[in-house]
Motif scaffolding. Structure first.
Motif, short mmCIF file in Angstrom:
data_model
loop_
_atom_site.label_atom_id
_atom_site.label_comp_id
_atom_site.label_asym_id
_atom_site.label_seq_id
_atom_site.Cartn_x
_atom_site.Cartn_y
_atom_site.Cartn_z
N ARG A 1 -1.52 5.58 -5.84
CA ARG A 1 -2.98 5.62 -5.96
C ARG A 1 -3.38 5.79 -7.42
N LEU B 1 -6.48 0.73 -1.51
CA LEU B 1 -5.95 2.02 -1.97
C LEU B 1 -7.13 2.86 -2.44
N GLU C 1 -5.85 -4.72 2.23
CA GLU C 1 -5.74 -3.27 2.35
C GLU C 1 -6.34 -2.67 1.09
N LYS D 1 0.83 -1.21 0.00
CA LYS D 1 0.00 0.00 0.00
C LYS D 1 0.86 1.26 0.00
#
Length: 597
Positions: free
Chosen positions: A523, A544, A542, A518
Motif C-alpha cells: 500500500r 489498493l 482492484e 493486490k
C-alpha cells in the motif's frame, strides 16, 4: 583395445527418481571402476544441483571392465525437458536397462523412454528397483512390465540399487542379452555426438559413439550439420574421469577434446567425420535423427540493480557455451531496466539456469512470468515469431495468431481418470484416448502449451494425491482467438506483466492476476488502481486503498472549521501525490503467474 565382440554399449532409462544414478553407482563399485574410498552417492551427477534435487540433468558416460568385457554405460536424464538428449543416448547404444521403482510402478517418462528405445530397436532389460523397501509391490509392478514389454517374468531382474542386491545379475544380463556393436572399421569415419560441454581450460569436449572407422588423436574433424571444423586435440574414454587413448575404434564410446569455442558449433545429434574438406556425399552420409532443438519457454531475467547487468550478461554467455539450447537476447523494460530474455526447453530447465546464475555467479535476479512463442501473420503478408506479449504488433495489422500445442500422456491410477480429464478440459485440452496397463490408466491428450506452463503439474499432483505423472512433446502451432492482456498499475502500463491468452480465458485471467497483484504490491500513501485490459477496454480492476494519517489528532478543540480545513489539505496532498507519485513494484509481482490458485 577390446575387439567389437567384447564391447557392450547400453544406457539406463527411467522416470525421474526411480534410482538409475544409484544403480550406476553400484555397477561402478562392483566392477572396480571406482575405488571404494573414492565412492560417493550419485557419482555421475557432478553438479551440486543434481545432488541436491536428486535428479540427473546432464548425461554422463563411463566405461567399466567386467569379466573381459568393456561395458559402456550412459546415465541419462529422466525429466521430460531433456528427452532429446535421451533419444541421442539411445542412438549411441545397442541396449537399455529399464529401471522401474517397485513402490511407484510405471510412470509417464518410463513409457516415453520405452517407446524411444523400441523405435531405436534396442534390447531392453527390465529391472525392478527398491525391492528392499516395505512399500514395494513386486508382483503388481512386474505385471505392469510384462503388459508393457510383452516379456516373461523370468526376464525381469529384481534389485536393490541402494544395498547392491542382485546388481551382478544386471551386469550378467548386459553381457548375455545386449548384442555387440556393429560397424565397418574400413569405412569413412562417422561418430555420433550424444553430448557436448565447454571446458574453460580445454575448449569444447564432445561425447561420441564411433559408428564407423576410427578417430585418432590430432585428426582434423568436421561437424556435418553445422560445418564447423576442429582438431581432435585428445581422444579417450571416461572411467569416470578422462582417460586418454591413442584412438577411438568402431563401436566405442568416448570423448574428443576439440579447439572449438562454443557447443553451438558441435550440437547434440550431429555427425563427426574426419577431414577438414567437404566430404564426398556418396561416401559419407550423416547419421539420421539430427534436429536443431529450439527453446519454446521464454522468460525475462533482470538484475535487481542496473549496475549488475554486465555481470548477468557475462554469466549467461558463459553458461551458453556449455548449453547450446540456451538462447538469449537483450531486453529493456521501463520498470525493470536492462536485462536478458532467455529461451529454455521447459520450466525445469529454466529453474536450473536461474539457480546456477544465483549460486555460481552470486547474482540476485528478478524473473518475469514464463511465456511461450507465438507465430503471427500480418496483413502485409509477412510472418513473425514473437517470444513475449509486448512484442505483439498492433491488432489492426494482424490476420491470425498461432500458439504451440503439445501432445502428451498422463499416467494415473484408474481411480483418478475422471478428475484428470476434467483438468485437461479446463486447460482447453482435448482428451484423445485412454489405455490401461494393469491398474494404471494412460490418457493421451493435446493441449495448448501456454496453459500447461505454470501450474498444470502442481494441479495434476494435487488431484491425483501425488501419483499422476505426465510427459509431452511439441506437435505444432494452431491458430486461435488469442489476445494480449495488459496490466496497469496506477494508470501506467507495465509491459513486463503483459500476457497472451485465449479470449475466452481473458476475463478470468485478468481478475486473477490483479487480485494477486493486490496481495504483493505494498500500500502507498495514495490510492492505487490495478487494472487489466485488452486494447483500450478494461476487463478487471482492484484498488489498493491508501494509508491515512489522522491529521485531526492535533486539534484540541471541537472547532469544525479547523477539522474540515485539515482534512481538505490532506485530500489535496493525496490528489497531488497520486498525480506525481511512483509505485515501487516488488519482484514478486513479476512471478505472480507461478503462484496462481
Amino acid at each position: 583395445m577390446s575387439s567389437p565382440a567384447n564391447l557392450r554399449n547400453f544406457c539406463i532409462i527411467a522416470h525421474i527418481d526411480h534410482g538409475k544414478s544409484t544403480l550406476a553407482d553400484r555397477m561402478m563399485e562392483l566392477t572396480g571402476t571406482v575405488e571404494k574410498r573414492a565412492m560417493k552417492q550419485q557419482l555421475l551427477d557432478s553438479m551440486e544441483l543434481e545432488r541436491e534435487k536428486g535428479i540427473t540433468i546432464k548425461l554422463s558416460p563411463v566405461r567399466m571392465r567386467y569379466r573381459g568385457y568393456d561395458l559402456n554405460l550412459i546415465d541419462t536424464p529422466g525429466h521430460v525437458d531433456f528427452s532429446y538428449e535421451v533419444s541421442r543416448s539411445l542412438e549411441a547404444c545397442e541396449g537399455a536397462v529399464l529401471v522401474v521403482d517397485a513402490t511407484q510402478g510405471i510412470q509417464a517418462q518410463t513409457l516415453t523412454n520405452v517407446y524411444l528405445a523400441m523405435e531405436a530397436n534396442l534390447t531392453i532389460i527390465p529391472v525392478l528397483n527398491k525391492i528392499d523397501l516395505p512399500a514395494s509391490d513386486t508382483a503388481k509392478v512386474s505385471a505392469q512390465l510384462i503388459s508393457l514389454l510383452g516379456c516373461e517374468e523370468a526376464d525381469i531382474i529384481k534389485v536393490s540399487a541402494k544395498t547392491g542386491q542382485n546388481v551382478d545379475q544386471v551386469l550378467e544380463a548386459i553381457i548375455k542379452r545386449i548384442p555387440a556393436p556393429q560397424g565397418d572399421q574400413a569405412a569413412p569415419t562417422r561418430a555420433l555426438i550424444f553430448d557436448s560441454y565447454y571446458d574453460d581450460y580445454r575448449g569444447v569436449v564432445l561425447y561420441v559413439r564411433l559408428v564407423d572407422g576410427q578417430l585418432t588423436k590430432g585428426a582434423s574433424t568436421r561437424m556435418m550439420a553445422t560445418g564447423a571444423k576442429a582438431l581432435a586435440l585428445e581422444v579417450g574414454h571416461l572411467a569416470p574421469g578422462m582417460m586418454a587413448d591413442s584412438a577411438l575404434a568402431t563401436g566405442q564410446i568416448g570423448y574428443i577434446v576439440t579447439n572449438l569455442k562454443t557447443t553451438r558449433e558441435a550440437r547434440v545429434g550431429d555427425t563427426v567425420t574426419v577431414g577438414a574438406g567437404e566430404p564426398d556425399s556418396a561416401k559419407v552420409k550423416p547419421l539420421p535423427g539430427y534436429r536443431d532443438v529450439k527453446p519454446f519457454v521464454y522468460a525475462g531475467f533482470f538484475p535487481t540493480s542496473n549496475e549488475y547487468y554486465d555481470a548477468l550478461k557475462e554469466a549467461v554467455e558463459k553458461l551458453s557455451l556449455s548449453d547450446s539450447v540456451l538462447h538469449y537476447t537483450p531486453e529493456n523494460s521501463p520498470v525493470l531496466g536492462f536485462g536478458l530474455r532467455l529461451g529454455f526447453l521447459g520450466l525445469l530447465h529454466m529453474d536450473i539456469v536461474r539457480e546456477r546464475l544465483e549460486r555460481e555467479y552470486g547474482l540476485e535476479l528478478i524473473v518475469t512470468n514464463p511465456s511461450t512463442s507465438y507465430q503471427v501473420k500480418l496483413t502485409d503478408g509477412t510472418a513473425l515469431t514473437i517470444e513475449s506479449a509486448d512484442e505483439l504488433p498492433d491488432r489492426s495489422k494482424i490476420i491470425s495468431i498461432a500458439e504451440p500445442w503439445i501432445g502428451g500422456e498422463i499416467v494415473v491410477p484408474v481411480d483418478y481418470v475422471g478428475s484428470v480429464i476434467q483438468l485437461i478440459v479446463k486447460k482447453r485440452g482435448l482428451q484423445k484416448s485412454i489405455s490401461y496397463i494393469g491398474e494404471r490408466a494412460v490418457i493421451d491428450f493435446e493441449a495448448p502449451m501456454a496453459n500447461l506452463l505454470t501450474d498444470f503439474y502442481d494441479q495434476l499432483k494435487s488431484l491425483t494425491s501425488g501419483y499422476g505423472t505426465y510427459n509431452y512433446d511439441l506437435i505444432g502451432y494452431r491458430e486461435g482467438d488469442l489476445v494480449r492482456v495488459d496490466f496497469y498499475v496506477a494508470g501506467e502500463l507495465v509491459s513486463a506483466l503483459s500476457l497472451m491468452c485465449h479470449r475466452s480465458e481473458s476475463a478470468k485471467l485478468g481478475r486473477e492476476v490483479v487480485r494477486k497483484l493486490k496481495e504483493v504490491i505494498p500500500r502507498q500513501q495514495f490510492a492505487v488502481s490495478l487494472q487489466a485490459g485488452i486494447g483500450g477496454k478494461f476487463i478487471a480492476r482492484e484498488d489498493l486503498s491508501s494509508y491515512r494519517k489522522d491529521v485531526t489528532v492535533k486539534i484540541h478543540t471541537g472547532d469544525p472549521d479547523r477539522r474540515a480545513k485539515l482534512l481538505d489539505k490532506q485530500r489535496r496532498g493525496k490528489k497531488r501525490m497520486k498525480r506525481f507519485g511512483k509505485v515501487d513494484i516488488p519482484a514478486d509481482a513479476f512471478t505472480v503467474m507461478l503462484k496462481r490458485d
